[in-house]
Design a protein around this motif. Structure first.
Motif, PDB file in Angstrom:
ATOM      1  N   VAL A   7      11.211  -0.907  -6.376  1.00 36.44           N
ATOM      2  CA  VAL A   7      10.439   0.330  -6.533  1.00 36.44           C
ATOM      3  C   VAL A   7      10.620   0.874  -7.950  1.00 36.44           C
ATOM      4  O   VAL A   7       9.656   1.250  -8.617  1.00 36.44           O
ATOM      5  CB  VAL A   7      10.874   1.378  -5.484  1.00 36.44           C
ATOM      6  N   GLU A   8      11.858   0.870  -8.416  1.00 34.96           N
ATOM      7  CA  GLU A   8      12.134   1.371  -9.757  1.00 34.96           C
ATOM      8  C   GLU A   8      11.497   0.476 -10.821  1.00 34.96           C
ATOM      9  O   GLU A   8      10.964   0.965 -11.821  1.00 34.96           O
ATOM     10  CB  GLU A   8      13.647   1.470  -9.992  1.00 34.96           C
ATOM     11  N   THR A  20      19.106   3.595   0.071  1.00 35.76           N
ATOM     12  CA  THR A  20      18.246   4.704   0.485  1.00 35.76           C
ATOM     13  C   THR A  20      18.902   6.060   0.248  1.00 35.76           C
ATOM     14  O   THR A  20      18.231   7.077   0.256  1.00 35.76           O
ATOM     15  CB  THR A  20      17.974   4.625   2.001  1.00 35.76           C
ATOM     16  N   LYS A  56      11.495   1.284   2.946  1.00 37.28           N
ATOM     17  CA  LYS A  56      12.350   2.450   2.678  1.00 37.28           C
ATOM     18  C   LYS A  56      13.182   2.254   1.404  1.00 37.28           C
ATOM     19  O   LYS A  56      14.359   2.593   1.343  1.00 37.28           O
ATOM     20  CB  LYS A  56      13.267   2.730   3.874  1.00 37.28           C
ATOM     21  N   LYS A  57      12.586   1.609   0.420  1.00 44.65           N
ATOM     22  CA  LYS A  57      13.201   1.353  -0.885  1.00 44.65           C
ATOM     23  C   LYS A  57      14.198   0.195  -0.892  1.00 44.65           C
ATOM     24  O   LYS A  57      14.651  -0.239  -1.938  1.00 44.65           O
ATOM     25  CB  LYS A  57      13.886   2.596  -1.455  1.00 44.65           C
ATOM     26  N   THR A  76      14.910  -3.826   0.641  1.00 43.31           N
ATOM     27  CA  THR A  76      14.013  -4.974   0.697  1.00 43.31           C
ATOM     28  C   THR A  76      14.208  -5.717   2.011  1.00 43.31           C
ATOM     29  O   THR A  76      15.317  -5.844   2.499  1.00 43.31           O
ATOM     30  CB  THR A  76      14.280  -5.932  -0.475  1.00 43.31           C
ATOM     31  N   HIS A 128       8.832  -3.662  -0.312  1.00 40.64           N
ATOM     32  CA  HIS A 128      10.054  -2.946   0.057  1.00 40.64           C
ATOM     33  C   HIS A 128       9.863  -2.239   1.381  1.00 40.64           C
ATOM     34  O   HIS A 128       8.736  -2.039   1.846  1.00 40.64           O
ATOM     35  CB  HIS A 128      10.468  -1.942  -1.032  1.00 40.64           C
ATOM     36  N   GLU A 147       7.734   1.257 -10.781  1.00 37.91           N
ATOM     37  CA  GLU A 147       7.428   2.570 -11.372  1.00 37.91           C
ATOM     38  C   GLU A 147       7.551   2.526 -12.888  1.00 37.91           C
ATOM     39  O   GLU A 147       6.764   3.140 -13.613  1.00 37.91           O
ATOM     40  CB  GLU A 147       8.357   3.636 -10.788  1.00 37.91           C
ATOM     41  N   ASN A 163       6.972   4.658   4.172  1.00 40.67           N
ATOM     42  CA  ASN A 163       7.677   4.313   2.942  1.00 40.67           C
ATOM     43  C   ASN A 163       7.871   2.797   2.863  1.00 40.67           C
ATOM     44  O   ASN A 163       8.974   2.276   2.968  1.00 40.67           O
ATOM     45  CB  ASN A 163       9.028   5.044   2.910  1.00 40.67           C
TER      46      ASN A 163
END
Lengths: 630, 265
Positions: A412-413, A104, A430-431, A433, A428, A416, A567
């Protein structure tokens, strides 16, 4: 905040309670210097005990607000607790590492592990280690009975966790030395890289990546010391009581699908089905060996020798949870290939959910036509393709190619980069897992995964019934599936006692909170070890303090409680797609449940900052500037 | 007790005089070494290596590999012989055979002559070179005297260790022997012991020593060492005086030390 020299006295003015070794090793990897610090004075120890709270308190005292996760200024503080390694209790096996999380960039990273390493860390004469700076070349730390040295890790750099352990034991010349190390994933700063120890044990949640950024491959410990005990006889009695509460795993348990059975949901095809089918086919032919942690009769860790099929004869080393199986079931793999891949991911040192949800999005994108062979260098991302999963693991661990690099970054990446609807499919929080199970049918566990006191990873989780030891004052249950009332408080309380167990150096897998004496026997073990006179209420306060420290760490760096429910990967909040819990979702109760959770734990529902009153009650006035005034 | 042992070895009683046995079921053992660590914990020994017997490590689980990483595990510790040669050769009567089973070295009395170390058919006695005393498992005689199980037994998480009256344990061992299709070890060796092993495979696979059925098996104390003791001040004057005094009042106890091939029983 006190400065380091005040926290670690030159000469102790107060008595060292039983259970502690009395020293922390400070290692500066940049300069190669090492220093023994005395443990804080008794009143500080009584507040923070050990484990996560003491480690976080040290980190809060020492870590610059400008620190970045992979910069040399980030620190890893590793702490055991007073009951770690006494030998007279089950679950006295814990070490907790804290650091600024690379997942994070602004919350507390925490990884905890059991096995033997934590016990032998104490046997070296140290309760904990503070690791700072960064080495210029691959290095490992060897501590043998109080003598610490940094050594060249060139020979093991690039190796998997198992081989690293074996080679370093050879290199230090002690056959039963204990090794905590990182695999290739940590070396390549895979955000979800783990610390791996004693074959079957992992401290997940990106500590491995921070080790990698410091070029620290491993810590080898060996020693003969044992802590002084306040009242050995009472400890033996309390330890036996604790042992009687244990729910013991059997060999047969290892032939089933694991925790999914209990949850009534097994993750399939990137969280799009929860149905349990023939996932464990062939497991009945495997040879299982139970490999318990130091002096614990819960029998969580186990080894497998696969007894059939293409992976016949392959060995795997696992701990109690079944996250590693759920990881590959989520990618459509079934049968013993799952266990083969599970061993691979642990040896490479990647946290399983980090990989499972990243790869899950890729496989779903392939199914839905967003990815084709031209995007993946010919890798066919078909559900259940074992070879492709195996290849992706290797790519992720070493950041090979575009997809290896993205998998190393996180789901997340990955989502995206794929674009389109893919971000909706990423699981996820807060980014980071969530722990790799399908928690969605359950209020308590879902709330736990979302909030975690502003950290990335939770402990505990509300239960439908209060623990028997708390029934004298708690009367909430049974909590209803269609009514969120009570769950937030249940979660606050569970987090407190789980935290307390960890702070003592106890393992919360061995904390049988739903059994009579499941909490009290631990408090009594702790008292007999240290000489303090905690009651269950003071134990819960200590746990509460640890939760607050965790959220203060995030507050200082920009976390707010709103992130906990905002998030979050949409897939994680979708209604359960099928099975007996079909249609259930915690989402319709958000954000109210999160708000209530923070309010009940003495924090502001939106900022997550502790109220000044809370800080005062917990003796944390020094953090007043990070508190909420109204 | 005196009928069985004559005056060949020192004997004693801890509790009720009923013989007891430790039962080790190798077919159940998972090699976790909780028994080894429990022994250290109970006796407050430092956490020295668990791979070798020493004065601070009274049990090893063989082979010396990481916990759980072998398909077979053997317990290596004092067998608490019914006819303990270690006690028979001790010149200062520092080793006592208790009726309940334990063969115990009294460190206060031990002079560090090492005879017992050479005499033990299993090689499970070691010497603490700092205090110069022999050392080995006591079967937790302190706990037995309070009617409690040895600490290693109560620590075993998979019930591979059991403890109880000799006849009960023997019956149980025989039952397990049949169930696993294995054999017993320790029931006949050295004339019988009070640690019974249920083994599934042949002894060699466990790396266990073959020990004949002879009571007080012949010792391997080097002659040079014995001569040295007779003619030098090794082990101290006080020890010598005690040994001499005991030789006078218990002359029969010299038999196994100096005529090991002779069966005096």
């Amino acid at each position: 905040m006190s400065n380091a020299s005040e926290l670690f006295p030159q000469r102790r003015l107060t008595r060292l309670p039983g259970g502690y070794m009395g020293k922390i090793l400070r290692v500066d990897l940049t300069t190669g210097s090492m220093k023994d610090e005395n443990l804080p004075e008794e009143p500080v120890l009584r507040k923070f005990l050990g484990g996560q709270a003491l480690a976080t308190y040290i980190l809060l005292n020492e870590l610059s607000l400008k620190a970045t996760p992979y910069g040399p200024e980030n620190k890893v503080v590793m702490m055991t607790g007073p009951i770690t390694g006494t030998g007279f209790t089950p679950g006295g096996t814990k070490v907790t590492a804290v650091y600024l999380s690379p997942l994070t960039d602004h919350t507390l990273g925490r990884g905890a592990s059991s096995g033997f390493w934590p016990v032998y860390l104490k046997a070296t004469g140290y309760d904990g280690i503070i690791i700072e700076g960064a080495a210029s070349k691959p290095t490992y730390l060897s501590i043998n009975d109080g003598r610490a040295e940094l050594r060249d890790a060139g020979r093991v750099w690039g190796k998997g966790a198992r081989e690293t352990e074996d080679l370093l034991r050879q290199e230090v010349g002690i056959k039963d030395a204990k090794v905590m190390c990182i695999g290739p994933a940590g070396e390549h700063l895979v955000h979800g890289a783990m610390l791996c120890n004693d074959y079957n044990h992992n401290a997940a949640h990106s500590g491995g990546a921070v080790f990698g950024s410091k070029k620290l491959k491993a810590i080898v410990v060996y020693g003969t010391a044992r802590p002084r005990l306040h009242d050995r006889e009472k400890l033996i009695d309390a330890g036996l009581r604790w042992r009687k509460t244990l729910q013991v795993y059997s060999v047969e348990d290892r032939k089933d699908v694991g925790y999914a059975r209990q949850l009534g949901a097994l993750p399939n095809l990137n969280f799009r089905s929860t149905l349990i089918a023939d996932h464990n086919r062939g497991f009945d032919q495997n040879r299982i060996t139970q490999r318990p942690c130091f002096q614990c009769a819960r029998l969580c860790p186990w080894d497998v020798e696969i007894g059939e099929g293409p992976f016949l004869g392959k060995i795997g080393h696992f701990n109690g949870g079944a996250e590693w199986m759920d990881t590959f079931w989520n990618l459509g793999v079934k049968g013993n290939a799952t266990l083969y891949l599970a061993e691979r991911i642990n040896d490479l040192g990647i946290e399983c959910s980090h990989f499972a949800f990243g790869a899950g999005v890729m496989f779903e994108a392939w199914e839905k036509g967003l990815l084709g062979p031209e995007d993946t260098d010919g890798l066919r991302l078909e559900w259940g393709n074992v070879e492709v999963v195996d290849r992706l693991l290797e790519m992720a661990a070493r950041r090979e190619g575009k997809w290896g690099n993205l998998l190393a970054e996180g789901p997340v990446e990955v989502a995206e980069a794929i674009g389109g609807d893919a971000p909706k499919w990423a699981v996820h929080t807060k980014k980071g897992t969530p722990a790799m199970h399908d928690w969605r049918p359950h209020f308590g566990q879902m709330l736990r995964e979302l909030v975690a006191s502003g950290g990335m990873k939770p402990q505990g989780g509300g239960t439908a019934d209060p623990p028997p030891d708390l029934r004298y004052r708690e009367k909430w249950g049974p909590l209803d599936r269609d009514d969120p009332t009570g769950w937030p408080w249940s979660n606050v309380l569970a987090e407190q006692y789980r935290q307390f167990c960890g702070l003592t150096g106890g393992c919360w897998f061995a904390q049988m909170h739903l059994k009579p004496d499941g909490l009290k026997s631990i408090v009594d073990s702790f008292n007999a070890t240290t000489g303090w006179d905690f009651d269950l209420d003071e134990a819960l306060v200590a746990g509460h303090r640890s939760m607050i420290l965790q959220s203060i760490f995030g507050t200082q760096r920009g976390w707010i409680a709103e992130h906990d429910w905002q998030n979050v990967g949409p897939r994680f909040l979708e209604p359960v797609p099928d099975g007996k819990y079909k249609g259930f979702t915690i989402a319709k109760w958000l954000p109210d449940m999160v708000y209530e959770y923070y309010r009940l734990s003495g924090r502001h529902e939106k900022s997550g900052r502790p109220f000044v009153d809370t800080l005062t009650q917990l003796g944390l006035e020094e953090f007043r500037e990070w508190g909420q005034l109204d | 007790m005196s009928e069985k042992y004559g005056s060949l070895i020192p004997t004693g009683r801890l509790l009720d005089g009923k013989p007891r046995t430790i039962l080790f079921d190798a077919a159940k053992c998972i090699g976790c070494r909780q028994c080894v660590q429990a022994c250290k914990d109970w006796n407050d020994h430092p956490r020295t290596t668990v791979y070798e017997l020493s004065s601070t490590n009274w049990i090893t689980m063989e082979p010396p590999v990481l916990e759980g990483l072998s398909p077979l595990w053997a317990r290596n510790s004092c067998m608490h012989c019914e006819f303990p040669m270690c006690a028979a050769v001790c010149p200062v009567e520092a080793i006592t055979k208790y009726e309940e089973g334990p063969v115990v070295i009294n460190p206060e009395v031990c002079i560090g002559c090492e005879y017992c170390i050479y005499a033990c058919p299993w090689g499970v006695i070691t010497k603490n070179n700092i205090i110069d005393k022999a050392s080995k498992c006591t079967m937790c005689s302190d706990r037995i005297s309070e009617d409690k199980s040895p600490f290693c037994v109560q620590a075993c998480p998979v019930n591979a260790l059991d403890f109880g009256l000799q006849e009960e344990m023997t019956a149980k061992a025989k039952q397990r022997e049949n169930e696993v299709g294995g054999h017993l070890y320790g029931d006949r060796e050295a004339g019988g012991t009070q640690v019974l092993h249920v083994l599934k495979e042949k002894n060699e696979k466990y790396g266990i020593r073959p020990v004949g059925p002879q009571q007080y098996p012949k010792h391997k104390i080097p002659v040079g060492l014995m001569l040295k003791d007779l003619f030098t001040l090794r082990c101290g004057l006080q020890g010598k005086i005690r040994a001499l005094y005991l030789a006078v009042i218990h002359p029969k106890r010299l038999i196994y030390r100096y005529w090991p091939w002779r069966n005096a029983a």
